[in-house]
Structures are given as C-alpha cells and as structure tokens.
Write a protein that holds these residues in place. Structure first.
Motif, PDB file in Angstrom:
ATOM      1  N   ARG A 195       0.814  -1.211   0.000  1.00 47.19           N
ATOM      2  CA  ARG A 195       0.000   0.000   0.000  1.00 47.19           C
ATOM      3  C   ARG A 195       0.848   1.262   0.000  1.00 47.19           C
ATOM      4  N   ALA A 196       2.050   1.174   0.550  1.00 45.73           N
ATOM      5  CA  ALA A 196       2.939   2.336   0.558  1.00 45.73           C
ATOM      6  C   ALA A 196       3.737   2.462  -0.734  1.00 45.73           C
ATOM      7  N   PRO A 271      15.307   3.424  11.218  1.00 46.01           N
ATOM      8  CA  PRO A 271      14.136   3.612  12.080  1.00 46.01           C
ATOM      9  C   PRO A 271      13.186   2.425  12.026  1.00 46.01           C
ATOM     10  N   VAL A 272      12.360   2.309  13.052  1.00 45.43           N
ATOM     11  CA  VAL A 272      11.475   1.162  13.220  1.00 45.43           C
ATOM     12  C   VAL A 272      10.025   1.613  13.205  1.00 45.43           C
ATOM     13  N   THR A 289      12.904   7.692  17.002  1.00 46.37           N
ATOM     14  CA  THR A 289      13.612   6.552  16.402  1.00 46.37           C
ATOM     15  C   THR A 289      12.689   5.684  15.555  1.00 46.37           C
ATOM     16  N   GLY A 290      11.509   6.178  15.312  1.00 50.42           N
ATOM     17  CA  GLY A 290      10.542   5.451  14.503  1.00 50.42           C
ATOM     18  C   GLY A 290       9.136   5.836  14.892  1.00 50.42           C
ATOM     19  N   PHE A 291       8.199   4.935  14.618  1.00 53.52           N
ATOM     20  CA  PHE A 291       6.795   5.220  14.925  1.00 53.52           C
ATOM     21  C   PHE A 291       6.133   3.992  15.533  1.00 53.52           C
ATOM     22  N   LEU A 292       5.289   4.228  16.541  1.00 53.46           N
ATOM     23  CA  LEU A 292       4.454   3.194  17.126  1.00 53.46           C
ATOM     24  C   LEU A 292       3.065   3.329  16.539  1.00 53.46           C
ATOM     25  N   VAL A 293       2.520   2.231  16.023  1.00 57.00           N
ATOM     26  CA  VAL A 293       1.249   2.292  15.312  1.00 57.00           C
ATOM     27  C   VAL A 293       0.288   1.248  15.863  1.00 57.00           C
ATOM     28  N   LEU A 303       5.213   4.913   7.163  1.00 60.16           N
ATOM     29  CA  LEU A 303       6.241   4.614   6.168  1.00 60.16           C
ATOM     30  C   LEU A 303       6.383   5.767   5.178  1.00 60.16           C
ATOM     31  N   ALA A 304       5.275   6.454   4.910  1.00 66.44           N
ATOM     32  CA  ALA A 304       5.318   7.584   3.979  1.00 66.44           C
ATOM     33  C   ALA A 304       6.136   8.751   4.526  1.00 66.44           C
ATOM     34  N   LYS A 305       6.255   8.847   5.855  1.00 65.89           N
ATOM     35  CA  LYS A 305       6.998   9.963   6.454  1.00 65.89           C
ATOM     36  C   LYS A 305       8.255   9.490   7.187  1.00 65.89           C
ATOM     37  N   ILE A 306       8.728   8.300   6.853  1.00 66.52           N
ATOM     38  CA  ILE A 306       9.859   7.726   7.589  1.00 66.52           C
ATOM     39  C   ILE A 306      11.136   8.538   7.404  1.00 66.52           C
TER      40      ILE A 306
END
Length: 360
Positions: A195-196, A271-272, A289-293, A303-306
């Motif tokens: 999807r990304a 990043p994670v 250091t990443g994103f929690l979703v 992922l689009a803004k990683i």
C-alpha cells in the motif's frame, strides 16, 4: 566472580543465523569474560565462546529436532549444573521455568532471566509454586501478567557497539527480519509495503512448527512483485540488510517480550515502525527513532513519512540505551547484590548459632 551461564540448546551460542536468546547469552558471556570473570557456559557443543564450554548436546538441537527429544538434553544439562554447583559463586539460567526445580537444589545463588511471554494459560499456576525464585525481566511489559513474581530487575538486551555499523544513506526498500510466524505477521508487512508502494525484503527463519502456516498463508504472498525473500541471514549479511533499509517493519500481533531486531535496526541507524504491543514502546521512541502504530493504515502513513526520522538519532539512541556494556553492567550488579544478600544471610545465621543460651 565464578559465574555459570546456562543457555537453551535449540541454537548454538551464538546462532549461525536466526536466534535471540542464544545470541544475547553469547554477548553477555563474552562481556563478562572480558571483565575478568571466570565464566562457564552450558550450551550446545558446537557453540563458540570465550568462556569454558560444557556441552549439553553435540550440536544445536534445532538440527536434530525431528529425531530427538529436546527436553531430554535440557534436563541432563540442568542436572550437570547441579552436580558442578560447588564450582560457581552464582548460576544464571536462561532456560525459563525448566531450571526452577534444579535451582532449588543449588548450594549457591541462582538467577533466571525469563525470555518468553508470560500470558499463556497455566503459567500462573506453575509460577506460584516457584514464586520465591529470583527472576529478571527483559522488559517492563513482560511482567504485566505476573507482577507478583520475585523480580530482581528489568534488563533490556544489549549488543556490541561495533557489531553493526551506522548507515547514513539507506536504499529504497523496507525490511522484515525475524521468523515466519502468525504472531510476527509477515502478511501485515507485505500489505503495508504494497500500500505504501515500497519494495519489501524479508529475511526470516521458517520453523518446522510454522511450515503449515507458511505454506497456506504466506508462500503465495512471496510471489508478489514487491516482495523479495532472502532466506535467513547471519550477522555479516544482517549489517547491510538492515542498514540499507529505509525502515524496519515490526508488525507483531502478540505481547513481544523484547524484540531484539528493533535494537539491531537502531544500531544501523534504521528507524522502526512497530505495532504497539509488548515491549515496543520501551524500545521505539515515537517520532524520534521510529513510529508506534495501531493499524495497517497507521503503518502505511508512518512509512510515507519515515524520512523525517534522523538516522543519526537512531544510532545515538542505540549507543545510549542498548549496548552490551550496559547489559553486562546491570547483570554484574545483580550478581554482586545477590552474593551480598547470601553472605549477609549466612552471617546472620552464624551469629544466631553462636549466641549463648539464655538461662533464668
């Protein structure tokens, strides 16, 4: 200190490719030896270590799991630990609750790091029988189902600072590294990347116990044009596999007690993007250091803004929080505290034993 480290036998120490517990044991053992401690490692006979090795099986049991009883090897090894207990000041088990009946027979202090999930039905009944056993958690989240255990500390895993190098400039793909399992959700990773509009590279072990899941649910997804399966990777390949990824996808569907691959990614500067279960929030600093979703939709957006995440910040966080030096420091401190407690208890008993009888 004279320290015994007791590893599971499923993989050698360290593993050739996939393997978490045995890899952490390898780093801990070598770190203790480097500090001058006298360390004996109970592990599979094909292990590679700076410590004195006592073989519990000729090779990693994973190699013979279809033809042998793995618990027979473990029970024999644990009995050997008891037999040799006078050689050690302290014994550190990594074999889960299997060690508890043996630890009670030791004449020296014993500590067990619990490396697995604790929310499985039946575990509460078992652990209540051994509630006196000193244990260490690998995350605060791991303790949640059984907060009343005799917890001595939480020690996050650490890996050698020079094991994986920093990669300032990534490639164009996302990475999935670990095990093909329903709880690891490789299908989610494939969907997120699709999807990304991002290529996905998967490096993963397929256990015999997960073979049916792979054949029925995952094998067909590996044929999709954006997916590349790379098999299992060792540390040398892992460096580039993780380091050249734009992000590590960690779409778990269970209360992961730690998640070693997340700190491996951070060590590379990668990043994670992690589903917020288990210990993920203790490792990933959201927005740093990443994103929690919480969903596939949120993971796609992350992922689009990683590229907004600083890869240098990821490496800095690793160096600050997740090195083997910090892990060894913590464990050595726990050992010393337990030995002090044991000496104090013995001194108290000796003092009471030598008190003259009081008479009227």
């Amino acid at each position: 200190m004279r320290i015994a480290q007791v590893s599971p036998l499923y993989e050698r120490v360290p593993p050739v490719a996939y393997g978490g517990v045995e890899r952490v044991v390898a780093w801990l053992v070598d770190g203790l030896v480097a500090r001058g401690h006298d360390v004996t490692l109970f592990a599979s006979g094909d292990s590679r270590t700076r410590a004195r090795l006592v073989s519990g099986s000729d090779c990693a049991i994973r190699l013979i799991e279809d033809t042998a009883d793995p618990q027979a090897f473990h029970f024999a090894m644990l009995e050997e630990v008891v037999r040799r207990a006078d050689e050690f000041d302290i014994v550190h088990f990594h074999t889960d609750y299997q060690s508890f009946p043996f630890a009670r027979r030791l004449r020296c202090p014993a500590l067990t790091t619990l490396h697995w999930r604790l929310d499985v039905p039946g575990l509460s009944t078992l652990y209540r029988q051994f509630a006196d056993m000193p244990v260490v958690s690998i995350s605060a989240a791991q303790r949640t189902p059984l907060p009343w255990l005799n917890w001595r500390a939480t020690v996050h895993h650490g890996l050698p600072a020079d094991l994986l190098r920093f990669h300032e400039t990534p490639g164009d793909y996302a990475a999935f590294l670990g095990r093909i399992s329903p709880v690891k959700r490789p299908d989610r990773a494939i969907e997120i990347a699709r999807r990304a509009g991002v290529p996905l590279r998967i490096a993963a072990k397929i256990d015999n116990g997960d073979r049916a899941y792979f054949d029925e649910e995952i094998a067909g997804l590996f044929e999709l044009p954006h997916v590349e399966y790379c098999g299992e990777v060792d540390d040398s390949c892992k460096n580039d596999f993780l380091g050249q990824a734009r992000a590590l996808l960690f779409p778990i569907d269970w209360p992961e007690p730690f998640g070693l691959v997340m700190i491996e990614a951070l060590a590379c500067g990668t990043p994670v993007i992690a589903f917020d279960h288990g210990a993920a929030h203790e490792i990933v600093e959201h927005g740093v250091t990443g994103f929690l979703v919480q969903s596939v939709d949120e993971a796609v957006a992350a992922l689009a803004k990683i590229d907004s995440i600083s890869r240098a910040a990821c490496r800095t966080a690793f160096e600050r929080r997740f090195t083997v030096e910090r892990m060894v420091d913590q464990y050595a401190g726990i050992y010393q505290a337990m030995l002090r407690d044991t000496r104090d208890t013995r001194n108290t008993h000796d003092t009471h034993d030598t008190q003259p009888l009081q008479t009227d």
